[in-house]
Design an enzyme around this catalytic site. Sequence first.
Site, PDB file in Angstrom:
ATOM      1  N   LYS A   1       0.837  -1.197   0.000  1.00  0.00           N
ATOM      2  CA  LYS A   1       0.000   0.000   0.000  1.00  0.00           C
ATOM      3  C   LYS A   1       0.876   1.253   0.000  1.00  0.00           C
ATOM      4  O   LYS A   1       0.654   2.175  -0.767  1.00  0.00           O
ATOM      5  CB  LYS A   1      -0.923  -0.020   1.225  1.00  0.00           C
ATOM      6  CG  LYS A   1      -1.806   1.198   1.324  1.00  0.00           C
ATOM      7  CD  LYS A   1      -2.789   1.101   2.468  1.00  0.00           C
ATOM      8  CE  LYS A   1      -3.514   2.443   2.609  1.00  0.00           C
ATOM      9  NZ  LYS A   1      -4.486   2.460   3.678  1.00  0.00           N
TER      10      LYS A   1
ATOM     11  N   GLU B   1      10.713  -4.458   4.370  1.00  0.00           N
ATOM     12  CA  GLU B   1      10.792  -5.855   3.937  1.00  0.00           C
ATOM     13  C   GLU B   1      10.447  -5.978   2.450  1.00  0.00           C
ATOM     14  O   GLU B   1      11.156  -6.620   1.673  1.00  0.00           O
ATOM     15  CB  GLU B   1       9.799  -6.721   4.736  1.00  0.00           C
ATOM     16  CG  GLU B   1      10.106  -6.858   6.206  1.00  0.00           C
ATOM     17  CD  GLU B   1       9.394  -5.818   7.063  1.00  0.00           C
ATOM     18  OE1 GLU B   1       9.169  -4.682   6.574  1.00  0.00           O
ATOM     19  OE2 GLU B   1       9.059  -6.138   8.215  1.00  0.00           O
TER      20      GLU B   1
ATOM     21  N   HIS C   1      -3.164 -32.157  18.404  1.00  0.00           N
ATOM     22  CA  HIS C   1      -1.979 -32.884  18.873  1.00  0.00           C
ATOM     23  C   HIS C   1      -0.874 -31.928  19.277  1.00  0.00           C
ATOM     24  O   HIS C   1       0.276 -32.332  19.433  1.00  0.00           O
ATOM     25  CB  HIS C   1      -1.509 -33.849  17.779  1.00  0.00           C
ATOM     26  CG  HIS C   1      -2.590 -34.825  17.412  1.00  0.00           C
ATOM     27  ND1 HIS C   1      -2.772 -36.019  18.068  1.00  0.00           N
ATOM     28  CD2 HIS C   1      -3.600 -34.733  16.506  1.00  0.00           C
ATOM     29  CE1 HIS C   1      -3.825 -36.640  17.565  1.00  0.00           C
ATOM     30  NE2 HIS C   1      -4.354 -35.870  16.610  1.00  0.00           N
TER      31      HIS C   1
ATOM     32  N   GLY D   1      -4.705  -1.881   4.891  1.00  0.00           N
ATOM     33  CA  GLY D   1      -3.923  -3.040   4.441  1.00  0.00           C
ATOM     34  C   GLY D   1      -4.600  -4.364   4.753  1.00  0.00           C
ATOM     35  O   GLY D   1      -4.699  -5.253   3.902  1.00  0.00           O
ATOM     36  N   ARG D   2      -5.100  -4.508   5.980  1.00  0.00           N
ATOM     37  CA  ARG D   2      -5.680  -5.795   6.389  1.00  0.00           C
ATOM     38  C   ARG D   2      -7.091  -6.000   5.848  1.00  0.00           C
ATOM     39  O   ARG D   2      -7.718  -7.024   6.121  1.00  0.00           O
ATOM     40  CB  ARG D   2      -5.648  -5.926   7.911  1.00  0.00           C
ATOM     41  CG  ARG D   2      -6.236  -4.751   8.659  1.00  0.00           C
ATOM     42  CD  ARG D   2      -5.866  -4.795  10.144  1.00  0.00           C
ATOM     43  NE  ARG D   2      -6.321  -3.620  10.880  1.00  0.00           N
ATOM     44  CZ  ARG D   2      -5.655  -2.471  10.961  1.00  0.00           C
ATOM     45  NH1 ARG D   2      -4.510  -2.339  10.318  1.00  0.00           N
ATOM     46  NH2 ARG D   2      -6.122  -1.453  11.653  1.00  0.00           N
TER      47      ARG D   2
ATOM     48  N   GLU E   1      -4.343  -6.129  14.983  1.00  0.00           N
ATOM     49  CA  GLU E   1      -3.919  -4.809  14.514  1.00  0.00           C
ATOM     50  C   GLU E   1      -5.095  -3.832  14.625  1.00  0.00           C
ATOM     51  O   GLU E   1      -4.900  -2.641  14.856  1.00  0.00           O
ATOM     52  CB  GLU E   1      -3.411  -4.887  13.066  1.00  0.00           C
ATOM     53  CG  GLU E   1      -2.227  -3.966  12.815  1.00  0.00           C
ATOM     54  CD  GLU E   1      -1.532  -4.204  11.488  1.00  0.00           C
ATOM     55  OE1 GLU E   1      -2.187  -4.087  10.434  1.00  0.00           O
ATOM     56  OE2 GLU E   1      -0.332  -4.493  11.484  1.00  0.00           O
TER      57      GLU E   1
ATOM     58  N   LYS F   1       9.426  -0.070  13.446  1.00  0.00           N
ATOM     59  CA  LYS F   1       9.970   0.181  12.094  1.00  0.00           C
ATOM     60  C   LYS F   1      11.061   1.247  12.164  1.00  0.00           C
ATOM     61  O   LYS F   1      12.118   1.125  11.546  1.00  0.00           O
ATOM     62  CB  LYS F   1       8.857   0.659  11.159  1.00  0.00           C
ATOM     63  CG  LYS F   1       7.819  -0.385  10.818  1.00  0.00           C
ATOM     64  CD  LYS F   1       6.802   0.205   9.827  1.00  0.00           C
ATOM     65  CE  LYS F   1       5.619  -0.696   9.620  1.00  0.00           C
ATOM     66  NZ  LYS F   1       4.583  -0.091   8.797  1.00  0.00           N
TER      67      LYS F   1
HETATM   68  O1  F6P Z   1       2.323  -4.018   9.974  1.00  0.00           O
HETATM   69  C1  F6P Z   1       1.998  -2.721   9.672  1.00  0.00           C
HETATM   70  C2  F6P Z   1       1.485  -2.576   8.261  1.00  0.00           C
HETATM   71  O2  F6P Z   1       1.354  -1.229   8.019  1.00  0.00           O
HETATM   72  C3  F6P Z   1       0.177  -3.317   8.017  1.00  0.00           C
HETATM   73  O3  F6P Z   1      -0.921  -2.609   8.452  1.00  0.00           O
HETATM   74  C4  F6P Z   1       0.238  -3.517   6.545  1.00  0.00           C
HETATM   75  O4  F6P Z   1      -0.677  -4.493   6.118  1.00  0.00           O
HETATM   76  C5  F6P Z   1       1.681  -3.929   6.376  1.00  0.00           C
HETATM   77  O5  F6P Z   1       2.383  -3.124   7.306  1.00  0.00           O
HETATM   78  C6  F6P Z   1       2.248  -3.763   5.001  1.00  0.00           C
HETATM   79  O6  F6P Z   1       2.163  -2.446   4.560  1.00  0.00           O
HETATM   80  P1  F6P Z   1       2.298  -2.062   3.038  1.00  0.00           P
HETATM   81  O7  F6P Z   1       1.203  -2.725   2.279  1.00  0.00           O
HETATM   82  O8  F6P Z   1       2.212  -0.577   2.989  1.00  0.00           O
HETATM   83  O9  F6P Z   1       3.647  -2.554   2.553  1.00  0.00           O
END
Ligand code: F6P
Length: 540
Positions: free
Chosen positions: A201, A207, A376, A259-260, A345, A505
């Site tokens: 987003k 990452e 299990h 995002g979620r 979240e 972060k």
């Molecule tokens: O973990 C925090 C967060 O902002 C989530 O809400 C989101 O889904 C994820 O990082 C990834 O964010 P992006 O889609 O901006 O890379």
Amino acid sequence: MGAVAAAWQHLQRLGQSARGDSISALFKDETRFARFSLQADGLLFDYSKTLLDDTRRAALLGLVQAAGLEQRRDALFAGARVNETESRAALHMAWRAGAEGQFAIDGQDVMAQLRATDARLMAFAKAVRAGHVQGAGGAICDVVNIGIGGSDLGPAMAVAALAPYGDGPRCHFVSNVDGAHLHDCLVGLDPRRTLVIVASKTFDTLETMTNAASARAWMQAGGGDLAAQFVAISSATQRALDFGLRAEQVFGFADWVGGRYSVWGPIGLAVILAIGPENFAQFRAGAAAMDRHFCTSPLAENMPVLFAMVGLWHRQVLGYATRAIVPYDQRLALLPAYLQQLEMESNGKSVTRAGQPVAQPTGAVVWGAAGTGGQHAFFQLLHQGTDIVPCEFMVAAQGHEADLAHHHRLLVANCLAQAEALMRGRATSDVLAMLAAHGVHGAEAQALAAHRSFAGNRPSVTLAYDRLSPYRLGQILALYEHRVFVEAVVLGINPFDQWGVELGKELAQALVPMVEGREESDGKDGSTRGLLRFLQGRAE
Ligand code: F6P
């Protein structure tokens, strides 16, 4: 005292008096299952194996009403800026609304732009699936989705859940910045026939951007065609262009999709590629049907509302700090992780929308695993541990494997058995009788009985359905989304922001030069300095 505070107080008193009650005893009422379960559009929600009775349920309903759920729900669907801390609407429902859908923010229609992107998205997915998008080495056979959190969990979970509908390219998911994740994914893939989707987003997540750059280098080194084999999905489209992509390679979505909550739109591209646009339309249709149910059903017959009431009863009234999600559906193995992000979240907050300390405990710790595997691993604690962990079971009447139908019957039996065992427990008298039948008596039997008996009275709810189809999955996910929303409204918190993840972060960014040995770690605490020294002393 306000109506909400009074409703909480009433519920706390009811909770106190409920503690000595027996769930099993409530089933003396032959009509209990009918009165404490709800069916809507093929989905059954059974909450009869809880300590809710008419009085307690009515009190919870009173709380939901006093909290102004209906007004807040209507504001959500009307495109009001319900995410106050980011001054944004939360209109993810627009992406699944279909041809009839009408959504606007501040009186401005949002559907025209959304439909234009959707048409491009579907055309692209069809072209890839038909082999018309040609990589340097021919038609696309593998897709690698690079994203994390909501840009990973939704598509990864849905692709796995809907595997029987998968007739497109193989989809792989890379989220962790750990190079092992990307490495193990790319081993064996052809850089000339792989499509990489960078899903982010913000297009700013450490990452994802690290993995995207490494995947681009892999493709370039392997002779892939970046112009044809790399696409981005983001709200920050300019950043995707700055990454080197052309406008045709970028699918945008507005910042009012969290995002979620984003699997319904372009972030769902991997799912569309895997199962095709028609099945994806069914997935959206299931969710849209749940949206309609949420908006139009009376609160007492409203599945997300009842589901939230059970959640509030267990977490806020009875004080159970965690809950387990246990789908008896192997293809839903990633659902607990998906719901973990959705719920934790969203509702892991400490202040109200007005910024005041929240009066109740907020989100429960959500975790789980697919049954029967989980039985299990962690069920021993659920049955005999000192904490009570309400379970949320899911089970289908049919599997997709007609030739293995007997497996499915065993799966169903196990699901029902666990819920029954949690509720019934095993009485000492039963254990003693069993031991006597095996010739064990007296002091030895008494000593063993202490270990082998357990009180039961542990609550669970069950979602049951015919078969895990795209439509059912859409319904279930939207059910959980709205349940989270209802709980948030009652708690008076904002479920659509996630400020708590920012500090980690920022600190990670600041630590990179220290890990690389380019900067001193003087300002850090003793533990962080000690760990850095240990790791640096052993780094390559
Ligand atoms: O973990 C925090 C967060 O902002 C989530 O809400 C989101 O889904 C994820 O990082 C990834 O964010 P992006 O889609 O901006 O890379």
